[in-house]
Motif scaffolding. Structure first.
Motif, PDB file in Angstrom:
ATOM      1  N   GLY A 140      -5.137  10.093   8.830  1.00 55.94           N
ATOM      2  CA  GLY A 140      -4.169  10.743   9.699  1.00 55.94           C
ATOM      3  C   GLY A 140      -3.700  12.110   9.274  1.00 55.94           C
ATOM      4  O   GLY A 140      -2.866  12.715   9.954  1.00 55.94           O
ATOM      5  N   GLU A 235       3.097   4.497   9.512  1.00 55.49           N
ATOM      6  CA  GLU A 235       1.717   4.769   9.870  1.00 55.49           C
ATOM      7  C   GLU A 235       1.048   5.542   8.738  1.00 55.49           C
ATOM      8  O   GLU A 235       1.703   5.999   7.799  1.00 55.49           O
ATOM      9  N   GLY A 237      -0.705   8.650   6.811  1.00 54.52           N
ATOM     10  CA  GLY A 237      -0.393  10.075   6.828  1.00 54.52           C
ATOM     11  C   GLY A 237       0.187  10.533   5.509  1.00 54.52           C
ATOM     12  O   GLY A 237       0.301   9.767   4.544  1.00 54.52           O
TER      13      GLY A 237
END
Length: 282
Positions: A140, A235, A237
């Motif tokens: 990501g 998430e 990242g």
């Protein structure tokens, strides 16, 4: 390494409010550049934290454009690390090599921003960039490369002095569901085959004298940081940035951070830093 590329040039932290972010990071003992405004098609502005060989860049959206649509989409979910910029010695050479390897690079593209100089002067900092495809973002985090055409207007000595004694970036950590896979993907994208497994993370060092990029899963991250610091990261990242400092006591005092391990690493949680965990080490 891809021809024409070097190590990590800077880390981009995406923020919702540039003025608030400026004040937040200044309160941590960093010296920030005055607000810069990028070319119109980018629609963004920035404040930079200039270090010795590299820097950290706070970027905010000033006007919506096609170019900044991915950044706006990320900001709807969170602030924090968006991209890692690699140093390009020659973007034309790098773009040609990437295309030979089958990577559909975008660019080179030119852009600029005005710079306030000491003594009330002004200048124009100019750059050339290349961008990997948006779907080429291991875990990501997007990557791009930048060639500085006017480095003397970016690395101003007055901006490189920080009360917390920060000197350079040592490490950029990225949270990944499968860190081995993410590291392998980055390795392929930048032509750097050496991936080292270390302390539960997968480490790539694009250049020996520049910051490493380390991919961690959540279990490994829990070994490094308090659980409460990881809760905002729902998430994959960018997770954390580590700075080398000249004086760890000064860093602790200026940042109000806490000691995270027996080696004396000082950490600052993401709720105080635009969604980025900060580490300070000698």
């Amino acid at each position: 390494m891809i021809d024409g590329l070097g190590g990590v040039d800077h880390v981009v932290v995406l923020v919702r409010d540039l003025d608030r972010a400026r004040d937040t990071w200044a309160a941590l003992g960093f010296t920030l550049s005055p607000r810069g405004v990028h070319s119109a098609h980018r629609g963004t502005g920035n404040h930079t934290i200039m270090l010795g060989p590299d820097y950290l860049e706070l970027v905010g959206i000033l006007s919506p454009t096609e170019h900044n649509a991915p950044s706006r989409a990320l900001l709807e979910r969170r602030e924090g690390i968006e991209r890692a910029g690699l140093r390009a010695r020659d973007v034309e050479v790098a773009a040609a090599d990437l295309r030979r390897r089958g990577i559909a690079i975008t660019g080179p593209q030119d852009f600029s921003r005005p710079v306030d100089l000491p003594g009330d002067g002004t200048g124009e900092a100019r750059f050339r960039t290349i961008q990997w495809p948006f779907d080429c973002a291991p875990a990501g985090m997007r990557i791009f490369a930048v060639q500085h055409l006017t480095p003397e207007l970016v690395w101003l000595p007055a901006l490189q002095q920080h009360a917390n004694t920060a000197r350079r970036l040592l490490c950029l950590e990225v949270l990944a569901h499968d860190p081995a896979k993410a590291a392998a993907e980055l390795s392929e994208l930048i032509g750097m085959p050496d991936v080292v497994e270390q302390d539960g993370g997968y480490r790539i060092q694009p250049a020996p004298d520049r910051a490493a990029i380390v991919y961690l899963d959540r279990a490994s991250a829990r070994q490094r940081y308090p659980e409460a610091w990881l809760e905002p990261f729902t998430e994959e990242g960018g997770l954390a940035v580590t700075f080398e400092v000249g004086d760890l006591d000064a860093a602790a005092q200026e940042t109000g951070g806490m000691v995270l391990d027996p080696a004396g690493r000082v950490g600052v949680p993401p709720n105080r830093t635009s969604g980025v965990i900060l580490n300070f080490v000698i």
